[in-house]
Design an enzyme around this catalytic site. Structure first.
Site, mmCIF file in Angstrom:
data_model
loop_
_atom_site.group_PDB
_atom_site.id
_atom_site.type_symbol
_atom_site.label_atom_id
_atom_site.label_comp_id
_atom_site.label_asym_id
_atom_site.label_seq_id
_atom_site.Cartn_x
_atom_site.Cartn_y
_atom_site.Cartn_z
ATOM 1 N N ARG A 143 -36.756 -2.621 27.131
ATOM 2 C CA ARG A 143 -37.247 -3.854 27.731
ATOM 3 C C ARG A 143 -36.965 -3.871 29.239
ATOM 4 N NH1 ARG A 143 -35.021 -8.459 30.776
ATOM 5 N NH2 ARG A 143 -36.202 -10.301 30.209
ATOM 6 N N VAL A 144 -37.989 -4.188 30.004
ATOM 7 C CA VAL A 144 -37.843 -4.354 31.445
ATOM 8 C C VAL A 144 -38.265 -5.782 31.763
ATOM 9 C CG1 VAL A 144 -38.748 -3.637 33.700
ATOM 10 C CG2 VAL A 144 -38.241 -1.911 31.965
ATOM 11 N N GLY A 145 -37.495 -6.450 32.582
ATOM 12 C CA GLY A 145 -37.793 -7.851 32.910
ATOM 13 C C GLY A 145 -38.666 -7.989 34.149
ATOM 14 N N ASP A 146 -38.647 -9.176 34.714
ATOM 15 C CA ASP A 146 -39.473 -9.472 35.887
ATOM 16 C C ASP A 146 -38.916 -8.868 37.167
ATOM 17 O OD1 ASP A 146 -37.251 -11.268 35.642
ATOM 18 O OD2 ASP A 146 -38.146 -12.536 37.182
ATOM 19 N N THR A 164 -35.549 -16.043 39.196
ATOM 20 C CA THR A 164 -34.491 -15.705 38.245
ATOM 21 C C THR A 164 -34.722 -16.509 36.973
ATOM 22 O OG1 THR A 164 -32.096 -15.711 37.850
ATOM 23 C CG2 THR A 164 -32.944 -17.459 39.239
ATOM 24 N N GLY A 165 -34.290 -15.965 35.843
ATOM 25 C CA GLY A 165 -34.456 -16.682 34.585
ATOM 26 C C GLY A 165 -35.007 -15.788 33.501
ATOM 27 N N ASP A 166 -35.796 -16.373 32.618
ATOM 28 C CA ASP A 166 -36.361 -15.629 31.501
ATOM 29 C C ASP A 166 -37.521 -14.756 31.985
ATOM 30 O OD1 ASP A 166 -37.654 -14.682 29.283
ATOM 31 O OD2 ASP A 166 -37.541 -16.561 28.170
ATOM 32 N N GLY A 167 -37.162 -13.500 32.288
ATOM 33 C CA GLY A 167 -38.123 -12.582 32.896
ATOM 34 C C GLY A 167 -39.341 -12.295 32.051
ATOM 35 N N THR A 187 -29.952 -13.294 37.642
ATOM 36 C CA THR A 187 -30.348 -12.143 38.445
ATOM 37 C C THR A 187 -29.997 -12.494 39.866
ATOM 38 O OG1 THR A 187 -32.243 -11.667 37.039
ATOM 39 C CG2 THR A 187 -32.343 -10.848 39.290
#
Ligand SMILES: *[C@@H]1O[C@H](CO)[C@@H](O)[C@H](O)[C@H]1NC(C)=O
Length: 346
Positions: free
Chosen positions: A234-237, A257-260, A206
């Site tokens: 799906r919505v991430g962080d 950034t990363g696994d949201g 991201t």
């Protein structure tokens, strides 16, 4: 008496040395962003130099990544979901007013951070999602267009031909580690393997950006096309305030950034700003945030950048089999160009 005199001399020193030199010590303004996305850093910097605000700099910087499709993980034509569609998440936060504009699961619009900026400027809402966010964007003058490319289409058909592997389902039938859906709840824990092990540097980056204006105003933002082969919706962080990014004047800002799916449970950017409020150096604040998540998810994929209003900055990341060092970009008044820096993961 002598001590008093030397102290006042010290206080006078910057003036004796001359104002230009004294100003030269201030590292502000500062642009900091995740990953070596140099053109984004450069665009944010040029915005500041030409008189733009911190919010303008974040918007223009992240927009460059949406156009260039940094690493295929920002902007159109990347990270198709299970039905092959690319959807975008973005956020922009103004630390001077604590206003936020964000979009999640945005469809058929390329400039997600631009739409987030319109949410910030033209509504009193914080987050708009899905097709309704598309309608909002259209009413704000954005072009509605297909976000698929030959690359995203072939990524998706390859995934479908490999029995929809990897995917993010668990405890469903048919066995998601072998078959495509549609799935139904299985009620058994037989296939309770964590899907998170599949999230790594190869399928999730991201752009997260933090800007400290020379006046001390702070802004932060993000833009991403999320996780490859995610379940639609799906919505991430990234568009969640405090998770993907957070900014507060007088303190500083952070972006993750990363696994949201994991990151957003810990509000890492908010937590980092809180640590800085209590006086931690940005590097320490970033490290404490990673250490906290590590306790619950030792192998999670994630990194965070932090900066305070003095212009100090830092970053941290979680050590992962495919991720041992995190690169980020820095541009401040002590540099003549955007500079890549690296931290070893902890
Ligand atoms: C960055 O910008 C330069 C100049 O416009 C361009 O040539 C280069 O391809 C860009 N980098 C990326 C990664 O797109």
């Amino acid at each position: 008496m002598a001590r008093k005199l030397s102290r006042s001399l010290l206080l006078l020193l910057p003036f004796l040395l001359g104002v230009p030199l004294a100003q030269g010590f201030s590292p502000l303004p500062l642009v900091l962003n995740t990953w070596p996305f140099k053109n984004a850093t450069d665009a944010a910097w040029r915005t500041l130099v030409s008189g733009g605000t911190a919010v303008d700099a974040v918007e223009n910087g992240c927009a460059v990544c949406e156009t260039e499709r940094c690493e295929g993980t920002v902007g159109f034509g990347g990270s198709p979901d299970e039905v092959g569609e690319t959807t975008l998440d973005a956020m922009i936060m103004d630390g001077a007013t604590m206003n936020v504009g964000a979009v999640g699961d945005l469809r058929r619009i390329k400039n997600a951070i631009g739409v987030a900026r319109r949410v910030l400027d033209h509504t009193t809402h914080t987050l708009l999602v899905g097709d309704s966010a598309t309608n909002f964007a259209e009413s704000m003058g954005f072009t509605v267009e297909d976000l698929s490319t030959t690359t995203s289409k072939s990524l998706h058909s390859e995934w479908a031909s490999k029995n929809c592997q990897p995917n993010f389902w668990r405890r469903v039938t048919p066995d998601p580690s072998k078959y495509c859906g549609p799935y139904k709840p299985s009620g058994s824990l037989e296939w309770a393997i964590s899907a998170h092990k599949q999230v790594d540097i190869h399928n999730h980056d991201t752009i997260g950006m933090v800007v400290i204006h020379k006046t001390g105003h702070v802004a932060a933002g993000t833009s991403t096309n999320g996780l490859k082969f995610k379940i639609p919706g799906r919505v991430g962080d990234s568009p969640i305030p405090g998770a993907g990014a957070y900014a507060e004047d007088m303190i500083g800002a952070a972006a993750a950034t990363g696994d949201g799916d994991i990151l957003m449970r810990f509000l890492p950017s908010y937590q980092a700003v809180e640590y800085m409020r209590r006086g931690d150096h940005p590097t320490t604040a970033c490290q404490k945030v990673i250490a906290k998540i590590q306790k619950y998810f030792p192998k999670f994929f994630g990194a965070i950048i932090c900066a305070n209003v003095m212009g100090s900055y830092g970053a941290a990341c979680n050590k992962h089999p495919t991720f041992t060092q995190f690169s980020f970009m820095v541009y401040n008044s002590l540099r003549i160009q955007p500079t890549e820096e690296k931290v070893d993961c902890i």
